[in-house]
Enzyme design. Structure first.
Site, mmCIF file in Angstrom:
data_model
loop_
_atom_site.group_PDB
_atom_site.id
_atom_site.type_symbol
_atom_site.label_atom_id
_atom_site.label_comp_id
_atom_site.label_asym_id
_atom_site.label_seq_id
_atom_site.Cartn_x
_atom_site.Cartn_y
_atom_site.Cartn_z
ATOM 1 C CE LYS A 28 -3.694 1.844 3.018
ATOM 2 N NZ LYS A 28 -4.499 1.487 4.207
ATOM 3 C CB SER A 83 -7.675 3.254 3.611
ATOM 4 O OG SER A 83 -6.780 2.615 4.517
ATOM 5 C CB SER A 140 -7.856 0.336 6.320
ATOM 6 O OG SER A 140 -8.522 1.550 6.518
#
Lengths: 60, 450
Positions: free
Chosen positions: B66, B141, B165
């Site tokens: 990420k 996220s 997330s």
């Protein structure tokens, strides 16, 4: 209208004291967050057992 | 192919790290324009690194992380205009550990701006698209991580989880994601949201793959072998009732399967479920505002509107909010600890809905229209508050879209959670289902539900 305007003024002052200068549009977007969470926090404070110490950041 | 299977092929020399890396890069090149899973692809660097990968447990395995996790020499943008020019000099601790285990880092994955939201619709980089239906969100996220794992654009990925997330995109994208116990994996070199709650963890195809990734990044983690017979699972009744009935039914069938494997199920109530979201926000919002204070002062207009509003809310909460939140968190954790005297694990639907359409602000839950961000909190906040490990495993489909089951363990009992997920996945094949990637005559990719 007057109450909303004074709420925004108060928020603007609080932000400015921390060196942050949001627009009216920014503050209008924040208001619903605060209107939801602040009463919920007040309720939480009322129901918390007295004497409960804060958890530490790394604590579970 | 699973990460475990690929690692074995690389280990015995059936495939070279360079060949594996090139294969993933080719797939990314064709598919990423449709999915927007990657923000940065490290094609040249990855191919070069594949030539000299150390012979560890992840020898030559192509992974992606990420874009809030630092990879030396590659931008960490956090999907924000504010960090557009941010190029870290050092690897995050978790990335350094992946590399030491032999992994090759393919690139950086799309995220909600600053990992502070659950849709992965960055105003700077655009939305990550769900491979099961590209007009739908991946969740967030870590939405790019979920999409990349689902579409096989990396053998495995890392995401971060503050308030759901990792779990939410794993659920919406039909892959397996572990939010590890808070503190099990170092956050060094990761853009913070909340010091109390942030956790780095894997999103991959299976619990077995997540376990391999966790072994590499968490020195204290030791996997467990064996089945699940005799494990006691508390079924969090209120969350089954709050989920959409078709989602709850799918998750209930997964429980039936666990029962058939010898798990003992018992309905239970989790403490303070209604207050959990308030407690979480009281702690998280001021911490996020503090982490961003410098940019709030100088770059306020460069945030996306939703993240700006959340950060300002943290700034403008009463000064007692954080302390109230931490006091309530202790109260909450004490109650939850008593629940875990009776159970080894808790289970609930990971989310009450399937992935919403991109741009959809409100969702239908039990025939009521509510804001998306509110619907996810009761399903994710409670376990975050206590720093517990949570595994989201795919357990079926509703309207052709994946549903996830959340398995929640005691803190630092991540191995029990993963062992249970693995046993479930040895019995059921939901995690093997994949959206079909097809290429047209021009080489452009499109996805259809498999």
């Amino acid at each position: 209208m007057g109450a909303k305007s004074s709420s925004l003024d108060l928020l603007r002052q609080l932000a400015a004291r921390q060196g942050v200068f949001p627009t009216d549009e920014d503050l209008e977007a924040v208001l619903p967050f605060l209107e939801a969470i602040v009463p919920a926090l007040e309720e939480l404070e009322r129901t918390l057992p007295p004497g409960t110490a804060p958890a530490e950041v790394s604590q579970s | 192919m699973s990460l475990a299977g690929l690692a074995e092929r690389l280990r015995v020399g059936e495939l070279s790290p360079r060949e594996a890396t090139a294969s993933y890069l080719e797939r990314i090149e064709r598919a990423n324009p449709h999915l927007n899973a990657y923000i940065t692809v490290r094609a040249e660097e990855a191919l070069a690194e594949a030539e000299s990968a150390p012979r560890g447990a992840l020898y030559g395995v192509p992974l992606a992380v990420k874009d809030v996790i630092d990879v030396a020499g590659t931008p960490t943008t956090a999907a924000s205009r504010i960090l557009a020019d941010n190029v870290p000099q050092h690897d995050a601790d978790c990335v350094a550990r992946l590399r030491a285990a032999g992994a090759v880092i393919l690139g950086k994955l799309n995220t909600h701006e600053f990992a502070f939201g659950a849709t992965t619709t960055s105003p700077r980089f655009g939305p990550a698209r769900n491979p099961w239906s590209t007009d739908r969100i991946c969740g967030g996220s870590s939405g790019g991580s979920g999409a990349a794992a689902a579409a096989d654009l990396a053998a495995g990925t890392l995401g971060t989880d503050t308030a759901g997330s990792i779990r939410i995109p794993a659920c919406f994208c039909g892959v397996t994601g572990l939010r590890p116990s808070t503190g099990l994996v170092s956050n060094d070199g990761v853009v913070p949201v909340s010091w109390t709650f942030d956790a780095v963890g894997p999103i991959a195809r299976s619990a077995e793959d997540c376990s391999l990734l966790l072994e590499a990044i968490a020195p204290r983690y030791r996997p467990e072998e064996g089945g699940v017979r005799g494990l006691r699972i508390g079924v969090v009744e209120a969350l089954f009732e709050r989920a959409n009935p078709d989602v709850a039914a799918v998750a209930s069938m997964a429980l039936d399967e666990l029962s058939a494997l010898g798990v003992r199920l018992e309905r239970t109530k989790a403490p303070l479920l209604e207050q959990a979201a308030t407690i979480l926000q009281a702690v998280m919002l001021p911490e996020a505002a503090q982490a961003h204070l410098g940019w709030l002062r100088t770059r306020l207009e460069d945030y996306g509107a939703d993240v700006r509003a959340r950060l300002l809310a943290g700034l403008l909460l009463p000064s007692t909010a954080h302390v109230t939140g931490q006091r309530a968190r202790r109260w909450y954790c004490d109650g939850l600890r008593r629940l875990f005297d009776r159970f080894d694990l808790l289970a609930a639907p990971e989310m009450p809905i399937v992935a919403p359409s991109i741009g959809e602000q409100t969702v239908e839950v039990n025939a009521k229209s509510i804001p998306y961000r509110l619907c996810l909190m009761p399903f994710n906040s409670p376990w975050t508050l206590a720093g517990l490990p949570v595994l989201s495993v795919p357990c079926g489909f509703v309207q052709g879209l994946p549903v996830g089951l959340a398995l929640v363990g005691r803190r630092f009992h991540d191995a029990t959670v993963l062992r249970t997920g693995r046993a479930f996945q040895e019995a059921m094949d939901w995690h093997e289902r994949r959206p079909t990637l097809a290429f047209d005559a021009d080489g452009k990719a499109s996805y259809t539900r498999g």
